[in-house]
Design a protein around this motif. Structure first.
Motif, PDB file in Angstrom:
ATOM      1  N   LYS A 103     -55.001  84.657  51.149  1.00  0.00           N
ATOM      2  CA  LYS A 103     -55.291  84.919  52.559  1.00  0.00           C
ATOM      3  C   LYS A 103     -54.118  84.439  53.400  1.00  0.00           C
ATOM      4  CE  LYS A 103     -59.314  86.259  51.240  1.00  0.00           C
ATOM      5  NZ  LYS A 103     -59.440  87.653  50.887  1.00  0.00           N
ATOM      6  N   VAL A 104     -53.534  85.365  54.176  1.00  0.00           N
ATOM      7  CA  VAL A 104     -52.354  85.039  54.978  1.00  0.00           C
ATOM      8  C   VAL A 104     -52.584  85.436  56.428  1.00  0.00           C
ATOM      9  CG1 VAL A 104     -49.856  85.292  55.222  1.00  0.00           C
ATOM     10  CG2 VAL A 104     -50.901  85.470  52.949  1.00  0.00           C
ATOM     11  N   LEU A 105     -52.492  84.444  57.315  1.00  0.00           N
ATOM     12  CA  LEU A 105     -52.581  84.671  58.754  1.00  0.00           C
ATOM     13  C   LEU A 105     -51.177  84.806  59.328  1.00  0.00           C
ATOM     14  CD1 LEU A 105     -55.211  81.921  59.602  1.00  0.00           C
ATOM     15  CD2 LEU A 105     -55.563  84.375  59.897  1.00  0.00           C
ATOM     16  N   VAL A 106     -50.989  85.764  60.228  1.00  0.00           N
ATOM     17  CA  VAL A 106     -49.731  85.878  60.949  1.00  0.00           C
ATOM     18  C   VAL A 106     -49.932  85.203  62.305  1.00  0.00           C
ATOM     19  CG1 VAL A 106     -50.297  88.199  61.836  1.00  0.00           C
ATOM     20  CG2 VAL A 106     -47.912  87.431  61.784  1.00  0.00           C
ATOM     21  N   SER A 107     -48.955  84.406  62.713  1.00  0.00           N
ATOM     22  CA  SER A 107     -49.055  83.657  63.959  1.00  0.00           C
ATOM     23  C   SER A 107     -47.920  84.050  64.892  1.00  0.00           C
ATOM     24  CB  SER A 107     -48.996  82.158  63.660  1.00  0.00           C
ATOM     25  OG  SER A 107     -49.116  81.419  64.850  1.00  0.00           O
ATOM     26  N   SER A 108     -48.278  84.375  66.145  1.00  0.00           N
ATOM     27  CA  SER A 108     -47.257  84.776  67.108  1.00  0.00           C
ATOM     28  C   SER A 108     -47.819  84.694  68.518  1.00  0.00           C
ATOM     29  CB  SER A 108     -46.800  86.215  66.825  1.00  0.00           C
ATOM     30  OG  SER A 108     -45.832  86.620  67.776  1.00  0.00           O
ATOM     31  N   GLY A 109     -46.918  84.545  69.470  1.00  0.00           N
ATOM     32  CA  GLY A 109     -47.296  84.623  70.869  1.00  0.00           C
ATOM     33  C   GLY A 109     -47.084  86.020  71.426  1.00  0.00           C
ATOM     34  N   ASP A 110     -46.405  86.871  70.656  1.00  0.00           N
ATOM     35  CA  ASP A 110     -46.135  88.244  71.076  1.00  0.00           C
ATOM     36  C   ASP A 110     -47.219  89.159  70.510  1.00  0.00           C
ATOM     37  OD1 ASP A 110     -45.240  90.749  71.720  1.00  0.00           O
ATOM     38  OD2 ASP A 110     -43.383  90.638  70.560  1.00  0.00           O
ATOM     39  N   LEU A 111     -48.289  89.312  71.285  1.00  0.00           N
ATOM     40  CA  LEU A 111     -49.439  90.072  70.791  1.00  0.00           C
ATOM     41  C   LEU A 111     -49.215  91.581  70.835  1.00  0.00           C
ATOM     42  CD1 LEU A 111     -52.312  87.871  72.231  1.00  0.00           C
ATOM     43  CD2 LEU A 111     -51.036  87.648  70.096  1.00  0.00           C
ATOM     44  N   SER A 112     -48.046  92.010  71.327  1.00  0.00           N
ATOM     45  CA  SER A 112     -47.740  93.438  71.347  1.00  0.00           C
ATOM     46  C   SER A 112     -46.928  93.856  70.122  1.00  0.00           C
ATOM     47  CB  SER A 112     -46.957  93.788  72.616  1.00  0.00           C
ATOM     48  OG  SER A 112     -45.695  93.143  72.601  1.00  0.00           O
ATOM     49  N   ASP A 113     -46.559  92.907  69.284  1.00  0.00           N
ATOM     50  CA  ASP A 113     -45.760  93.214  68.090  1.00  0.00           C
ATOM     51  C   ASP A 113     -46.596  94.049  67.118  1.00  0.00           C
ATOM     52  OD1 ASP A 113     -44.693  92.709  65.249  1.00  0.00           O
ATOM     53  OD2 ASP A 113     -43.122  91.846  66.519  1.00  0.00           O
ATOM     54  N   ILE A 133     -48.719  92.309  64.608  1.00  0.00           N
ATOM     55  CA  ILE A 133     -49.920  91.663  65.130  1.00  0.00           C
ATOM     56  C   ILE A 133     -51.007  92.721  65.346  1.00  0.00           C
ATOM     57  CG2 ILE A 133     -50.894  90.354  67.065  1.00  0.00           C
ATOM     58  CD1 ILE A 133     -48.960  88.687  65.388  1.00  0.00           C
ATOM     59  N   ILE A 134     -50.620  93.814  65.974  1.00  0.00           N
ATOM     60  CA  ILE A 134     -51.582  94.881  66.293  1.00  0.00           C
ATOM     61  C   ILE A 134     -52.163  95.496  65.011  1.00  0.00           C
ATOM     62  CG2 ILE A 134     -51.829  97.170  67.341  1.00  0.00           C
ATOM     63  CD1 ILE A 134     -49.579  96.258  69.336  1.00  0.00           C
ATOM     64  N   SER A 135     -51.297  95.790  64.052  1.00  0.00           N
ATOM     65  CA  SER A 135     -51.712  96.430  62.788  1.00  0.00           C
ATOM     66  C   SER A 135     -51.416  95.487  61.625  1.00  0.00           C
ATOM     67  CB  SER A 135     -50.954  97.741  62.593  1.00  0.00           C
ATOM     68  OG  SER A 135     -51.122  98.590  63.705  1.00  0.00           O
ATOM     69  N   PHE A 136     -51.944  94.263  61.713  1.00  0.00           N
ATOM     70  CA  PHE A 136     -51.577  93.208  60.755  1.00  0.00           C
ATOM     71  C   PHE A 136     -51.832  93.582  59.305  1.00  0.00           C
ATOM     72  CE2 PHE A 136     -55.822  92.159  62.312  1.00  0.00           C
ATOM     73  CZ  PHE A 136     -56.521  91.885  61.146  1.00  0.00           C
ATOM     74  N   THR A 137     -52.903  94.332  59.029  1.00  0.00           N
ATOM     75  CA  THR A 137     -53.179  94.678  57.621  1.00  0.00           C
ATOM     76  C   THR A 137     -52.107  95.606  57.049  1.00  0.00           C
ATOM     77  OG1 THR A 137     -54.667  96.452  58.315  1.00  0.00           O
ATOM     78  CG2 THR A 137     -55.676  94.333  57.762  1.00  0.00           C
ATOM     79  N   ASP A 138     -51.486  96.432  57.899  1.00  0.00           N
ATOM     80  CA  ASP A 138     -50.414  97.320  57.440  1.00  0.00           C
ATOM     81  C   ASP A 138     -49.217  96.523  56.927  1.00  0.00           C
ATOM     82  OD1 ASP A 138     -52.019  99.379  58.277  1.00  0.00           O
ATOM     83  OD2 ASP A 138     -50.818  99.886  60.041  1.00  0.00           O
TER      84      ASP A 138
END
Length: 125
Positions: free
Chosen positions: A82-92, A95-100
């Motif tokens: 299980k891997v979480l991506v962390s960012s303050g740029d929620l338009s990246d 982030i938007i399509s994290f599973t891709d």
């Protein structure tokens, strides 16, 4: 037994605070600041037979290997972690399509203790 969490972030303050929060939440954290260090520690844990339950990757590491690059190498060895991506740029896009991009979930910055716990529990359940 506490869940093992590997956190990669290039900001020392985030590493320190998040490490404290993870311990308070009952997790067993390992903190890294570069993609290379993260991969070395991750691979050693696999070899030792004590893999991490959750990995949190900062998306962007200036001048270094960030979450996008690290997740690609991790997924070559482990499709299930299980891997979480962390960012303050929620338009990246990552982030938007994290599973891709191979991520299991998102931890939006800035986060607090409750958001951290919720994000980890959501990928573990």
């Amino acid at each position: 037994m506490a869940y093992r969490v590997l956190l990669m972030d290039d900001e020392p303050a985030i590493c320190e605070i998040t490490g404290i929060l993870l311990k308070k939440l009952g997790y067993d954290p390992t903190i890294t600041m570069t993609g290379e260090e993260t991969l070395n520690i991750y691979n050693q844990a696999l070899l030792d037979g004590v893999p991490y339950d959750v990995i949190i990757l900062d998306l962007t590491v200036p001048g270094g290997m960030g979450g996008r690059e690290v997740i690609q190498q991790i997924r070559e060895h482990d499709k299930e972690v299980k891997v979480l991506v962390s960012s303050g740029d929620l338009s990246d896009p990552a982030i938007i399509s994290f599973t891709d991009y191979g991520f299991s979930g998102v931890l939006a910055k800035p986060y607090n203790k409750a958001a951290l716990d919720q994000a980890i529990k959501s990928v573990l359940s």
